[in-house]
Every structure is written in structure tokens, then in C-alpha cells.
Design an enzyme around this catalytic site. Structure first.
Site, PDB file in Angstrom:
ATOM      1  N   GLU A 101     -59.891  89.367  12.809  1.00 11.18           N
ATOM      2  CA  GLU A 101     -59.316  89.690  11.495  1.00 11.18           C
ATOM      3  C   GLU A 101     -58.752  88.436  10.834  1.00 11.18           C
ATOM      4  OE1 GLU A 101     -58.857  91.287   8.956  1.00 11.18           O
ATOM      5  OE2 GLU A 101     -58.008  93.284   9.183  1.00 11.18           O
ATOM      6  N   ASP A 102     -58.689  88.445   9.520  1.00 11.74           N
ATOM      7  CA  ASP A 102     -58.069  87.322   8.824  1.00 11.74           C
ATOM      8  C   ASP A 102     -56.552  87.355   8.977  1.00 11.74           C
ATOM      9  OD1 ASP A 102     -57.812  89.607   7.214  1.00 11.74           O
ATOM     10  OD2 ASP A 102     -58.566  88.663   5.398  1.00 11.74           O
ATOM     11  N   ASP A 105     -51.005  92.382   8.568  1.00 12.82           N
ATOM     12  CA  ASP A 105     -49.936  92.545   7.597  1.00 12.82           C
ATOM     13  C   ASP A 105     -49.152  93.806   7.993  1.00 12.82           C
ATOM     14  OD1 ASP A 105     -48.513  92.028   5.221  1.00 12.82           O
ATOM     15  OD2 ASP A 105     -49.922  93.156   3.993  1.00 12.82           O
ATOM     16  N   PHE A 155     -47.725  86.023  -0.084  1.00 10.57           N
ATOM     17  CA  PHE A 155     -49.134  86.374  -0.262  1.00 10.57           C
ATOM     18  C   PHE A 155     -49.960  85.095  -0.214  1.00 10.57           C
ATOM     19  CE2 PHE A 155     -53.061  87.624  -2.265  1.00 10.57           C
ATOM     20  CZ  PHE A 155     -53.305  88.827  -1.617  1.00 10.57           C
ATOM     21  N   ARG A 168     -61.452  82.646  -1.772  1.00 10.22           N
ATOM     22  CA  ARG A 168     -61.876  82.667  -0.364  1.00 10.22           C
ATOM     23  C   ARG A 168     -62.378  81.298   0.087  1.00 10.22           C
ATOM     24  NH1 ARG A 168     -62.094  88.081   1.266  1.00 10.22           N
ATOM     25  NH2 ARG A 168     -62.793  89.564  -0.304  1.00 10.22           N
TER      26      ARG A 168
HETATM   27  P1  IMP Z   1     -52.869  95.529   6.742  1.00 13.40           P
HETATM   28  O1  IMP Z   1     -53.724  96.728   6.903  1.00 13.40           O
HETATM   29  O2  IMP Z   1     -51.694  95.762   5.862  1.00 13.40           O
HETATM   30  O3  IMP Z   1     -52.480  94.865   8.046  1.00 13.40           O
HETATM   31  O4  IMP Z   1     -53.677  94.502   5.872  1.00 13.40           O
HETATM   32  C1  IMP Z   1     -54.718  93.798   6.333  1.00 13.40           C
HETATM   33  C2  IMP Z   1     -55.593  93.363   5.189  1.00 13.40           C
HETATM   34  O5  IMP Z   1     -54.866  93.209   3.947  1.00 13.40           O
HETATM   35  C3  IMP Z   1     -56.141  92.004   5.507  1.00 13.40           C
HETATM   36  O6  IMP Z   1     -57.334  92.096   6.222  1.00 13.40           O
HETATM   37  C4  IMP Z   1     -56.307  91.402   4.131  1.00 13.40           C
HETATM   38  O7  IMP Z   1     -57.569  91.756   3.594  1.00 13.40           O
HETATM   39  C5  IMP Z   1     -55.218  92.031   3.287  1.00 13.40           C
HETATM   40  N1  IMP Z   1     -54.048  91.147   3.200  1.00 13.40           N
HETATM   41  C6  IMP Z   1     -52.827  91.323   3.731  1.00 13.40           C
HETATM   42  N2  IMP Z   1     -52.001  90.314   3.447  1.00 13.40           N
HETATM   43  C7  IMP Z   1     -52.720  89.453   2.692  1.00 13.40           C
HETATM   44  C8  IMP Z   1     -52.431  88.181   2.086  1.00 13.40           C
HETATM   45  O8  IMP Z   1     -51.333  87.607   2.172  1.00 13.40           O
HETATM   46  N3  IMP Z   1     -53.453  87.620   1.396  1.00 13.40           N
HETATM   47  C9  IMP Z   1     -54.692  88.171   1.283  1.00 13.40           C
HETATM   48  N4  IMP Z   1     -55.006  89.343   1.834  1.00 13.40           N
HETATM   49  C10 IMP Z   1     -54.032  89.980   2.537  1.00 13.40           C
HETATM   50 MG    MG Z   2     -58.715  91.370   1.326  1.00 10.06          MG
END
Ligand code: IMP
Ligand code: MG
Length: 181
Positions: A101-102, A105, A155, A168
Site C-alpha cells: 500500500e502507499d 491512514d 496530506f 503521482r
Molecule cells: P485509509 O483507508 O484511510 O487508510 O486510506 C488509505 C488510502 O487513502 C490510501 O491508499 C490513499 O489512497 C488515501 N490517502 C490517505 N492519506 C493520504 C494522503 O495523505 N495523500 C494521498 N492519499 C492519501
Molecule cells: Mg488515492
């Protein structure tokens, strides 16, 4: 830096630091699974750049697949609802799976994916994430087995991460500030 109108970028993690850390993470994976095969599953689209750098430093037999998910809404906030847009091409039963995963969050995306993948009986299921924002976590059990960097609650974009599909392609991970609305 090609900034969109009113948006501001500030470097948080330089490309050189990212590359160095990825080599360390790949070494850790190679040690943990020595003599075995691993199956890397990239979560599209954000993880594609991290995954393509990581895989080249993993010194094991490796195969690759992708999943695509979207959380509803395309802004900078996660809505909590996750939809599976692309499933795996092949079975993962009995495989050593590393979900790539990137960023972690809230943890909602990864916990949804882990639930889906665990039902398919992999031998092992691990999480590799480039970034982690632990202060934002809603699903507390979610943690990366392999982590690049823990970052503050900002962010970020670049190195695969987007804002409305932009940025990206930045080589550094940058903090994005939006114009006042
Ligand atoms: P989660 O489900 O809230 O953990 O979010 C995960 C996804 O939200 C990541 O795979 C990203 O695509 C997006 N995301 C969360 N934080 C950021 C950020 O700071 N920048 C860009 N994308 C984010
Ligand atoms: Mg995204």
C-alpha cells in the site's frame, strides 16, 4: 514543480531517502522469507511506484498481482466506504502474500482488503506500506509489518500518491497545502 493553481508543495521525504529506505525494507522481506516465494499484491493506483521500486530489491522468487479499490469521494478525505474495483487475477491459497500500500491512514482500506484476502487462505498475509499516519487511525489493529516512514498528520502527494489524480509523478513525497476555500 508544476503546482496547480493556489496549491503549495513542500518536500517532506526526499527521493534519495525513499530509495534508501526501500532497499532496507526489501532486505527485511528477503530475510524473513528466505528460501520461499512471495506474492506481492499492489493496491492500485497509489502503490504502483513503491511496488515497482520495492520488487527490484527483493532477492527471492517473486510474483505479482494487483487490486484496485476506491473509497467513495475523490478529495483528500477518506469516507470509510471501500469498493473493490479490480480483483486478483489468480488464487492466493497457500501463498506468502504481501499486500503493498502507499499509505495507511484511517486503516479502513487495508482492514477491508485483509478481510477479503484472509478468506482466501494464504499461507501468510503481511502488509508493506510506504507511509503511515498513525495519528489518523480508526481501525487500531491495522499496522504495517514493513514500513517505510511514519509521518505526521499532513496530506501528502508524490511517489504514487495523488490529490484528485495529480502529483503521482513527483519523485519526493511532498506536503500539499490547498488554497483556502
Ligand atoms: P485509509 O483507508 O484511510 O487508510 O486510506 C488509505 C488510502 O487513502 C490510501 O491508499 C490513499 O489512497 C488515501 N490517502 C490517505 N492519506 C493520504 C494522503 O495523505 N495523500 C494521498 N492519499 C492519501
Ligand atoms: Mg488515492
Amino acid at each position: 514543480m508544476p503546482e496547480h493553481s493556489g496549491e503549495h508543495l513542500k518536500v517532506l521525504i526526499r527521493s534519495s531517502a525513499i530509495q534508501k529506505r526501500i532497499r532496507q525494507v526489501a532486505r527485511q522481506i528477503s530475510r524473513d522469507f528466505k528460501g520461499e516465494r512471495v506474492h506481492l499484491i499492489g493496491v492500485l493506483k497509489g502503490a504502483c511506484i513503491f511496488l515497482s521500486d520495492l520488487i527490484r530489491y527483493v532477492d527471492l522468487e517473486v510474483s505479482l498481482d494487483f487490486m484496485a479499490v476506491s473509497s467513495y469521494g475523490k478529495g483528500s478525505k477518506s469516507s470509510g466506504e471501500v469498493r473493490l474495483n479490480k480483483d486478483l487475477d489468480t488464487s492466493i491459497e497457500g501463498m506468502n502474500v504481501i499486500l503493498v500500500e502507499d499509505i495507511l491512514d484511517t486503516g479502513l482500506t487495508i482492514s477491508y482488503l485483509c478481510r477479503v484476502l484472509q478468506q482466501r487462505k494464504p499461507k501468510a498475509l503481511r502488509i508493506a506500506a510506504l507511509l503511515d499516519k498513525p495519528s489518523r487511525r480508526i481501525i487500531k489493529e491495522v499496522k504495517a509489518d514493513y514500513l517505510g516512514f511514519s509521518i505526521p498528520n499532513e496530506f501528502v502527494v508524490g511517489y504514487g500518491l495523488d490529490y484528485a489524480e495529480r502529483y503521482r509523478n513527483l519523485r519526493d513525497v511532498c506536503i500539499l497545502t490547498l488554497p483556502p476555500s
